[in-house]
Design a protein around this motif. Structure first.
Motif, short mmCIF file in Angstrom:
data_model
loop_
_atom_site.label_atom_id
_atom_site.label_comp_id
_atom_site.label_asym_id
_atom_site.label_seq_id
_atom_site.Cartn_x
_atom_site.Cartn_y
_atom_site.Cartn_z
N PRO A 223 0.80 -1.23 0.00
CA PRO A 223 0.00 0.00 0.00
C PRO A 223 0.84 1.28 0.00
O PRO A 223 0.43 2.29 -0.60
N ILE A 224 1.99 1.26 0.66
CA ILE A 224 2.80 2.48 0.74
C ILE A 224 3.44 2.77 -0.62
O ILE A 224 3.46 3.92 -1.09
N ALA A 225 3.94 1.74 -1.27
CA ALA A 225 4.53 1.93 -2.61
C ALA A 225 3.47 2.43 -3.58
O ALA A 225 3.73 3.32 -4.41
N TRP A 226 2.27 1.89 -3.47
CA TRP A 226 1.17 2.30 -4.35
C TRP A 226 0.76 3.76 -4.05
O TRP A 226 0.54 4.57 -4.95
N ILE B 130 -0.21 3.81 9.42
CA ILE B 130 -0.23 5.28 9.28
C ILE B 130 1.19 5.84 9.33
O ILE B 130 1.57 6.68 8.50
N ALA B 131 1.98 5.37 10.28
CA ALA B 131 3.35 5.87 10.44
C ALA B 131 4.19 5.55 9.20
O ALA B 131 5.00 6.37 8.75
N GLU C 1 -0.96 11.38 16.28
CA GLU C 1 0.45 11.29 16.72
C GLU C 1 1.26 10.36 15.84
O GLU C 1 2.46 10.54 15.67
N ALA C 2 0.59 9.39 15.22
CA ALA C 2 1.28 8.48 14.30
C ALA C 2 1.55 9.16 12.95
O ALA C 2 2.31 8.62 12.13
N GLY C 3 0.90 10.31 12.72
CA GLY C 3 1.18 11.03 11.49
C GLY C 3 -0.03 11.34 10.61
O GLY C 3 0.12 11.91 9.53
#
Lengths: 250, 203
Positions: free
Chosen positions: A153-156, A187-188, A215-217
């Motif tokens: 998911p992060i790469a996408w 989330i972080a 707080e996680a971003g």
């Protein structure tokens, strides 16, 4: 100073608000216009309306519901569900959307994000990603979590950002409807990789879960069941955030 | 009391439905304008937001509305620019370097410097008398501090002009149609300006 946003999500099917757990077992949760107006009166910062049956029924979002909800509120409205083309986006804006969330169609046709941003600006284009734990990290799913896509998911999200997405709506399928708290690890990871704002979704539960997400971003935290069922009031969520030093709109 | 007629320029990309509903709620009649005769018939005009600046600048020229719009402003017809519509009032923008702005406000619109973009959500609109209100923003670019500023907003240490005015031309970087009671007040004031202009023209 930019405030962190508290967002109410209306999942819509057949003109009614519905809600399930882990995207399954949808139950009726009320009238969308009454719900939107009530949340607005309570101080919600934004409403997200997702037509959860649109993609799987091969149609665009229900424009009449979008128009009725939009007319009842004076905060921004993001709309998702079945968005497949720039023309779909134009129709949703004409019905009353301020932003449009794209999920399954962006996976099939990533260039849609670029075409949408070239016309409506990237601030109008929300990439919606449904993610869940996989044996080695995370993977995504489309079509209301029914179609598995073995992709990080992060790469996408990073690719979507570079194409033209101006916001990430990041939903944890594992946490959806469970009230166990947001997936702060996910989330972080997104925060570390991305420039665009992140809307955390899935798992809103205890009062403190919102501040945990911030707080996680996360830049915004979205909830559905806890608001629909009256478990939490929007005012008390914001008070709890303020007590933890998070800037919220009074 | 008369009902002013306000034309929203339809440049193919905007949340025009929400702008129209909000302006109607403030007491005006609303139409969408795509040609000069329609534009000339309005008591006041709006350039809405939710657009790429390059797209609406090109559409303004394709519909041959640039000169009629500038002539209307010259006659004192009130004009409100929202978000991308506000940025179009300046000379140009980094978002579309080849596009020509209307040049009603001096200066060039630039990308905000903060690491977190777009600037999305509720932030403070601060006036020089120290008063402030929450408003909803959704943008990546913003105009620099200039003489036309009537309010500013701060983001990660950078300050930009969130509301500007020159004569009967108003511009706001936030979305008044989506900014609760404060936004409604901004639109009420613009409709009042439109009503006064319509009375002057019919006098």
């Amino acid at each position: 100073m930019l405030a962190k946003r508290v967002i109410a999500c209306l999942d819509i099917a057949g003109g009614r608000v519905v809600k399930g757990v882990n995207f399954r077992g949808l139950r009726d949760a009320g009238d969308p216009v009454d719900a939107a107006r009530g949340y607005c009166d309570e101080g919600i910062d934004e409403i997200v309306l997702l037509d959860v049956s649109a993609t799987n029924e091969g149609r665009a979002s229900a424009l009449d519901t979008v128009a009725a909800v939009s007319a009842a509120i004076d905060v921004p409205l993001a709309v998702g569900g079945g968005v497949r083309s720039v023309e779909d986006i134009a129709r949703l804006l004409d019905a009353g959307a301020d932003k449009v969330a794209i999920n399954s169609a962006a996976v099939a046709d990533p260039g849609l994000l670029a075409r949408a941003a070239e016309r409506f600006g990237r601030q109008c284009v929300v990439i919606s990603i449904d993610a869940r734990h996989a044996p080695n990290g995370y993977e995504i799913a489309t079509h209301s979590a029914q179609v598995r896509v073995p992709r990080d998911p992060i790469a996408w999200a990073l690719q979507a950002q570079e194409l033209g997405a101006g916001e990430l709506l990041l939903t944890s399928i594992d946490r959806d409807g469970t009230q166990r708290g947001f997936d702060t690890e996910l989330i972080a990871a997104a925060r570390a990789a991305l420039r665009i704002p992140i809307v955390a979704s899935g798992g809103a539960g205890a009062l403190d879960s919102f501040a945990d997400a911030f707080e996680a971003g996360a830049d915004a935290a979205l909830a559905a069941s806890v608001f629909h069922d009256g478990v939490l009031r929007i005012g008390e969520v914001k008070d709890a955030c303020a007590r933890r030093g998070v800037t919220v709109r009074a | 009391m008369s009902t002013p007629s306000i034309g929203i320029l339809d440049l193919g990309a905007a949340n025009r439905a929400n702008v129209a509903r909000a302006i109607e709620r403030s007491g005006a009649r609303v139409s969408f304008v795509r040609a000069q005769p329609e534009l000339d018939a309005c008591d006041a005009l709006v350039l809405p937001g939710v657009a790429h600046l390059g797209y609406i600048a090109a559409e303004l020229d394709r519909l041959a509305l640039r000169a009629p719009l500038l002539r209307a402003v010259g006659r004192g017809v009130p004009l409100l620019g929202i978000c991308a519509g506000y940025q179009l009032l300046f000379e140009g923008s980094d978002e579309a370097p080849q596009a020509r702005g209307l040049g009603i406000f001096d200066g060039h619109v630039r990308a905000l410097r903060t690491a977190r973009l777009p600037h999305m959500g509720w932030n403070r609109v601060e006036r020089s008398d120290g008063s402030a209100d929450w408003a909803y923003f959704a943008h990546t670019f913003a105009p620099p501090i200039s003489a036309c500023a009537i309010a500013t907003t701060e983001l990660d240490g950078e300050r930009f002009v969130s509301a500007a005015r020159r004569g009967a031309v108003l511009g706001v970087q936030f979305h008044p149609e989506r900014s609760g009671a404060y936004g409604r007040g901004v639109l009420d004031a613009f409709v009042t300006l439109a009503r006064e202009a319509s009375c002057l023209q019919s006098a």
